[in-house]
Design an enzyme around this catalytic site. Sequence first.
Site, mmCIF file in Angstrom:
data_model
loop_
_atom_site.group_PDB
_atom_site.id
_atom_site.type_symbol
_atom_site.label_atom_id
_atom_site.label_comp_id
_atom_site.label_asym_id
_atom_site.label_seq_id
_atom_site.Cartn_x
_atom_site.Cartn_y
_atom_site.Cartn_z
ATOM 1 N N CYS A 178 4.320 -4.337 14.436
ATOM 2 C CA CYS A 178 3.727 -3.474 13.782
ATOM 3 C C CYS A 178 2.247 -3.834 13.227
ATOM 4 N N THR A 234 0.903 -1.406 0.196
ATOM 5 C CA THR A 234 -0.109 0.162 -0.034
ATOM 6 C C THR A 234 0.909 1.386 -0.038
ATOM 7 N N GLN A 253 -41.297 -8.508 6.505
ATOM 8 C CA GLN A 253 -40.676 -9.381 7.565
ATOM 9 C C GLN A 253 -39.165 -9.864 7.328
ATOM 10 N N GLU A 263 -3.415 -7.887 6.561
ATOM 11 C CA GLU A 263 -3.008 -7.979 7.880
ATOM 12 C C GLU A 263 -3.537 -9.136 8.587
ATOM 13 N N GLY A 264 -3.050 -10.184 8.076
ATOM 14 C CA GLY A 264 -3.456 -11.666 8.404
ATOM 15 C C GLY A 264 -4.835 -12.049 7.563
ATOM 16 N N THR A 265 -4.789 -13.115 7.103
ATOM 17 C CA THR A 265 -6.104 -13.531 6.490
ATOM 18 C C THR A 265 -7.005 -14.164 7.900
HETATM 19 P P1 TGC Z 1 6.694 -16.832 15.414
HETATM 20 O O1 TGC Z 1 7.835 -17.792 15.189
HETATM 21 O O2 TGC Z 1 5.558 -17.279 16.552
HETATM 22 O O3 TGC Z 1 7.364 -15.606 16.350
HETATM 23 C C1 TGC Z 1 8.582 -15.025 15.910
HETATM 24 C C2 TGC Z 1 8.919 -13.662 16.525
HETATM 25 O O4 TGC Z 1 7.879 -12.938 16.645
HETATM 26 C C3 TGC Z 1 7.050 -12.590 17.782
HETATM 27 N N1 TGC Z 1 5.883 -12.407 17.398
HETATM 28 C C4 TGC Z 1 5.186 -11.296 17.846
HETATM 29 N N2 TGC Z 1 5.571 -10.199 18.136
HETATM 30 C C5 TGC Z 1 4.661 -8.994 18.388
HETATM 31 N N3 TGC Z 1 3.267 -9.304 18.034
HETATM 32 C C6 TGC Z 1 2.996 -10.677 17.571
HETATM 33 N N4 TGC Z 1 1.779 -10.696 17.016
HETATM 34 C C7 TGC Z 1 3.832 -11.376 17.418
HETATM 35 N N5 TGC Z 1 3.616 -12.796 16.793
HETATM 36 C C8 TGC Z 1 4.907 -13.268 16.956
HETATM 37 C C9 TGC Z 1 7.757 -13.783 18.850
HETATM 38 O O5 TGC Z 1 7.444 -13.743 19.912
HETATM 39 C C10 TGC Z 1 9.037 -14.090 17.906
HETATM 40 O O6 TGC Z 1 9.957 -13.116 18.718
HETATM 41 P P2 TGC Z 1 11.345 -13.410 18.916
HETATM 42 O O7 TGC Z 1 11.848 -12.002 19.513
HETATM 43 O O8 TGC Z 1 11.374 -14.389 20.122
HETATM 44 O O9 TGC Z 1 12.089 -13.779 17.683
HETATM 45 O O10 TGC Z 1 6.168 -15.986 14.211
HETATM 46 P P3 TGC Z 1 5.973 -16.792 12.682
HETATM 47 O O11 TGC Z 1 6.965 -16.445 12.014
HETATM 48 O O12 TGC Z 1 5.665 -18.268 13.033
HETATM 49 O O13 TGC Z 1 4.514 -15.971 12.462
HETATM 50 C C11 TGC Z 1 3.346 -16.335 12.960
HETATM 51 C C12 TGC Z 1 2.498 -15.850 12.251
HETATM 52 C C13 TGC Z 1 1.724 -16.762 11.139
HETATM 53 C C14 TGC Z 1 1.043 -15.481 13.047
HETATM 54 C C15 TGC Z 1 2.808 -14.373 11.283
HETATM 55 O O14 TGC Z 1 3.595 -14.666 10.519
HETATM 56 C C16 TGC Z 1 1.503 -13.669 10.884
HETATM 57 O O15 TGC Z 1 0.680 -12.843 11.496
HETATM 58 N N6 TGC Z 1 1.315 -13.918 9.469
HETATM 59 C C17 TGC Z 1 0.286 -13.128 8.653
HETATM 60 C C18 TGC Z 1 1.178 -12.053 7.695
HETATM 61 C C19 TGC Z 1 0.427 -10.883 7.794
HETATM 62 O O16 TGC Z 1 -0.352 -10.643 8.346
HETATM 63 N N7 TGC Z 1 0.702 -9.849 6.946
HETATM 64 C C20 TGC Z 1 0.512 -8.459 6.933
HETATM 65 C C21 TGC Z 1 1.406 -7.774 6.037
HETATM 66 S S1 TGC Z 1 1.123 -6.012 6.122
HETATM 67 C C22 TGC Z 1 -0.303 -5.625 5.402
HETATM 68 O O17 TGC Z 1 -0.974 -6.668 5.107
HETATM 69 C C23 TGC Z 1 -0.515 -4.080 5.288
HETATM 70 S S2 TGC Z 1 -1.991 -3.931 4.676
HETATM 71 C C24 TGC Z 1 -2.351 -2.221 4.714
HETATM 72 C C25 TGC Z 1 -3.321 -1.665 5.738
HETATM 73 O O18 TGC Z 1 -3.168 -2.115 6.976
HETATM 74 O O19 TGC Z 1 -4.383 -0.982 5.594
HETATM 75 P P1 FAD Z 2 -1.548 -16.644 0.959
HETATM 76 O O1 FAD Z 2 -0.632 -16.574 2.095
HETATM 77 O O2 FAD Z 2 -0.804 -17.322 -0.304
HETATM 78 O O3 FAD Z 2 -2.708 -17.475 1.350
HETATM 79 C C1 FAD Z 2 -3.804 -17.928 0.270
HETATM 80 C C2 FAD Z 2 -4.936 -18.649 0.972
HETATM 81 O O4 FAD Z 2 -4.121 -19.809 1.564
HETATM 82 C C3 FAD Z 2 -5.491 -17.687 2.193
HETATM 83 O O5 FAD Z 2 -6.735 -18.155 2.175
HETATM 84 C C4 FAD Z 2 -4.647 -18.080 3.563
HETATM 85 O O6 FAD Z 2 -5.471 -18.085 4.643
HETATM 86 C C5 FAD Z 2 -4.521 -19.698 3.239
HETATM 87 N N1 FAD Z 2 -3.301 -20.073 4.015
HETATM 88 C C6 FAD Z 2 -2.139 -19.662 3.963
HETATM 89 N N2 FAD Z 2 -1.333 -20.453 4.968
HETATM 90 C C7 FAD Z 2 -2.341 -21.259 5.758
HETATM 91 C C8 FAD Z 2 -2.169 -21.910 6.790
HETATM 92 N N3 FAD Z 2 -1.089 -22.224 7.442
HETATM 93 N N4 FAD Z 2 -3.255 -22.846 7.094
HETATM 94 C C9 FAD Z 2 -4.628 -22.439 6.595
HETATM 95 N N5 FAD Z 2 -4.764 -21.586 5.685
HETATM 96 C C10 FAD Z 2 -3.286 -21.035 5.222
HETATM 97 N N6 FAD Z 2 1.574 -6.521 2.671
HETATM 98 C C11 FAD Z 2 2.568 -5.702 3.050
HETATM 99 O O7 FAD Z 2 3.489 -5.956 3.451
HETATM 100 N N7 FAD Z 2 2.260 -4.161 2.971
HETATM 101 C C12 FAD Z 2 1.228 -3.575 2.724
HETATM 102 O O8 FAD Z 2 1.162 -2.344 2.783
HETATM 103 C C13 FAD Z 2 0.213 -4.618 2.036
HETATM 104 N N8 FAD Z 2 -0.938 -3.953 1.566
HETATM 105 C C14 FAD Z 2 -1.771 -4.808 0.877
HETATM 106 C C15 FAD Z 2 -2.726 -4.055 0.047
HETATM 107 C C16 FAD Z 2 -3.757 -4.816 -0.515
HETATM 108 C C17 FAD Z 2 -4.707 -4.115 -1.449
HETATM 109 C C18 FAD Z 2 -3.902 -6.280 -0.498
HETATM 110 C C19 FAD Z 2 -4.654 -7.217 -1.339
HETATM 111 C C20 FAD Z 2 -2.528 -6.920 0.172
HETATM 112 C C21 FAD Z 2 -1.823 -6.194 0.911
HETATM 113 N N9 FAD Z 2 -0.667 -6.597 1.479
HETATM 114 C C22 FAD Z 2 0.487 -5.802 2.151
HETATM 115 C C23 FAD Z 2 -0.582 -8.187 1.642
HETATM 116 C C24 FAD Z 2 -1.299 -8.942 2.486
HETATM 117 O O9 FAD Z 2 -0.801 -8.773 3.793
HETATM 118 C C25 FAD Z 2 -1.169 -10.524 1.909
HETATM 119 O O10 FAD Z 2 -2.226 -10.478 0.773
HETATM 120 C C26 FAD Z 2 -1.765 -11.524 3.006
HETATM 121 O O11 FAD Z 2 -0.904 -11.537 4.002
HETATM 122 C C27 FAD Z 2 -2.022 -12.764 2.457
HETATM 123 O O12 FAD Z 2 -0.998 -13.339 1.737
HETATM 124 P P2 FAD Z 2 -1.073 -13.769 0.203
HETATM 125 O O13 FAD Z 2 -1.971 -12.882 -0.453
HETATM 126 O O14 FAD Z 2 0.020 -14.129 -0.287
HETATM 127 O O15 FAD Z 2 -2.116 -15.035 0.465
#
Ligand code: TGC
Ligand code: FAD
Length: 394
Positions: free
Chosen positions: A248, A174, A289, A373-375
């Site tokens: 973050c 973004t 309804q 931000e996490g599916t």
């Molecule tokens: P894990 O091995 O469990 O932990 C690694 C290290 O991270 C720490 N930790 C956290 N710290 C702060 N907050 C949390 N929620 C934390 N979860 C884990 C943990 O203590 C450890 O620290 P250290 O110092 O001991 O090394 O972590 P993992 O790699 O297995 O990940 C777990 C999982 C799957 C939950 C994580 O990878 C995850 O949340 N995946 C989803 C990815 C995601 O949300 N991406 C978002 C990208 S940004 C975006 O989408 C922006 S959209 C724009 C907008 O917001 O408008």
């Molecule tokens: P994938 O991880 O490939 O997932 C595909 C499907 O598989 C999903 O349904 C998922 O839930 C499922 N899946 C994956 N792993 C598992 C599991 N272990 N168990 C069960 N199901 C699973 N990212 C940034 O870093 N910065 C940004 O500013 C940002 N902005 C965004 C803006 C937009 C418009 C969009 C669409 C995305 C943005 N993202 C950003 C990325 C966003 O965070 C990712 O799209 C999101 O984390 C999911 O990753 P992916 O799309 O690669 O899906």
Amino acid sequence: MSDISFERPDPRDFLDIDSLLSEEEIMLRDAVRTYVRKEIVPNVGDWWEEGELPSDALAKAFGDIGLLGMHLEGYGCAGTSATAYGLACLELEAGDSGIRSFVSVQGSLVMFPIWKFGSEEQKETWLPRMAKGEVIGCFGLTEPDSGSDPASMRTNASRDGGDWLINGTKMWITNGSIADVAVVWARTDEGVRGFIVPTDTPGFSAPEIKKKASLRASVTSELILEDVRVPDDFVLPGVSSMRGPLSCLNEARFGIAFGAIGAARACYESALDYSIERHQFDRPIASFQLTQKKLVEMMVAVQRGTLLALHLGRRKDDGKLTPEQVSFGKFDNVRNALEVARTARSILGANGITLEYPVFRHMANLETVYTYEGTNEIHSLVMGQAITGLNAFT
Ligand code: TGC
Ligand code: FAD
């Protein structure tokens, strides 16, 4: 014993949730609501249709109102409560999820890591200008092959004399193409580190991703880093693990738990107004309804989601909110908001598929909010692990 009141509930605040807010919170909420209704709502349908965002003007306006990094203390930031930040997100997303995203990314994903993990010099350099909207930021974590599992990132940085060389590709970022600065997370020999990369650094480019059918009033980009050279004092000194980027995400997800309810509220209110005006079979469709059932389900979902968000806000302000509780809010409020949007769309009939009404736009946007931000699935697994103690991610 206190008696029951027979005052008719406000259809737009059935449980009188406003009574749970302080005067200061209501003032701030109303200021953002007024701005959104005057400046965003009349224009955002066109921006969405054109796939454009007047980002410089918005950044300046949000800076003037004090919304950018508003929950951070010092360095020109407003220093409000977390709850106030959440309420602002709710009002912004009642305008459009892309508008809330713009503010979330700036405050929670770019200013927050600099504020939390940056050096004093980095904070002084970046935060005041970002708070004013003079500098726009983006957050690069996701990659083409690393979405839900960002720890598998390939982007890497290595030391080269007193500098760092960064190589890799980030995806779905973004604000990428309009940003002046990117916080880029990269693998290094010292763990995962965050780099502050001015976007005019040679080797950095950010092509925009087009043809989106969701979040169209928002710029989404790829970040390409080819031998991008930055000095050592551009690395965030305070963290060298996935804890950095994941911290973050807690901030941004918290804002989404509020924001999604804003989108849902806008859909519910649009459907309520429409159902009273629209007549079929010589009656307002609100008198059927089946329509009332839909309206009530939507109203209850919006009120319940607002209470949940407010509870999380109070816990965050008390320093008690856990990442798993943030997951609860993101998971439940976004899926319910999407359901509300779909139900509202059905009430609007054919008009529900146009951009003359906000509902379809919100519905399409919420598909992104459901994923970023996490599916939904990832937040299920975070909570699943919390209640069972068992990791089901791999
Ligand atoms: P894990 O091995 O469990 O932990 C690694 C290290 O991270 C720490 N930790 C956290 N710290 C702060 N907050 C949390 N929620 C934390 N979860 C884990 C943990 O203590 C450890 O620290 P250290 O110092 O001991 O090394 O972590 P993992 O790699 O297995 O990940 C777990 C999982 C799957 C939950 C994580 O990878 C995850 O949340 N995946 C989803 C990815 C995601 O949300 N991406 C978002 C990208 S940004 C975006 O989408 C922006 S959209 C724009 C907008 O917001 O408008
Ligand atoms: P994938 O991880 O490939 O997932 C595909 C499907 O598989 C999903 O349904 C998922 O839930 C499922 N899946 C994956 N792993 C598992 C599991 N272990 N168990 C069960 N199901 C699973 N990212 C940034 O870093 N910065 C940004 O500013 C940002 N902005 C965004 C803006 C937009 C418009 C969009 C669409 C995305 C943005 N993202 C950003 C990325 C966003 O965070 C990712 O799209 C999101 O984390 C999911 O990753 P992916 O799309 O690669 O899906």
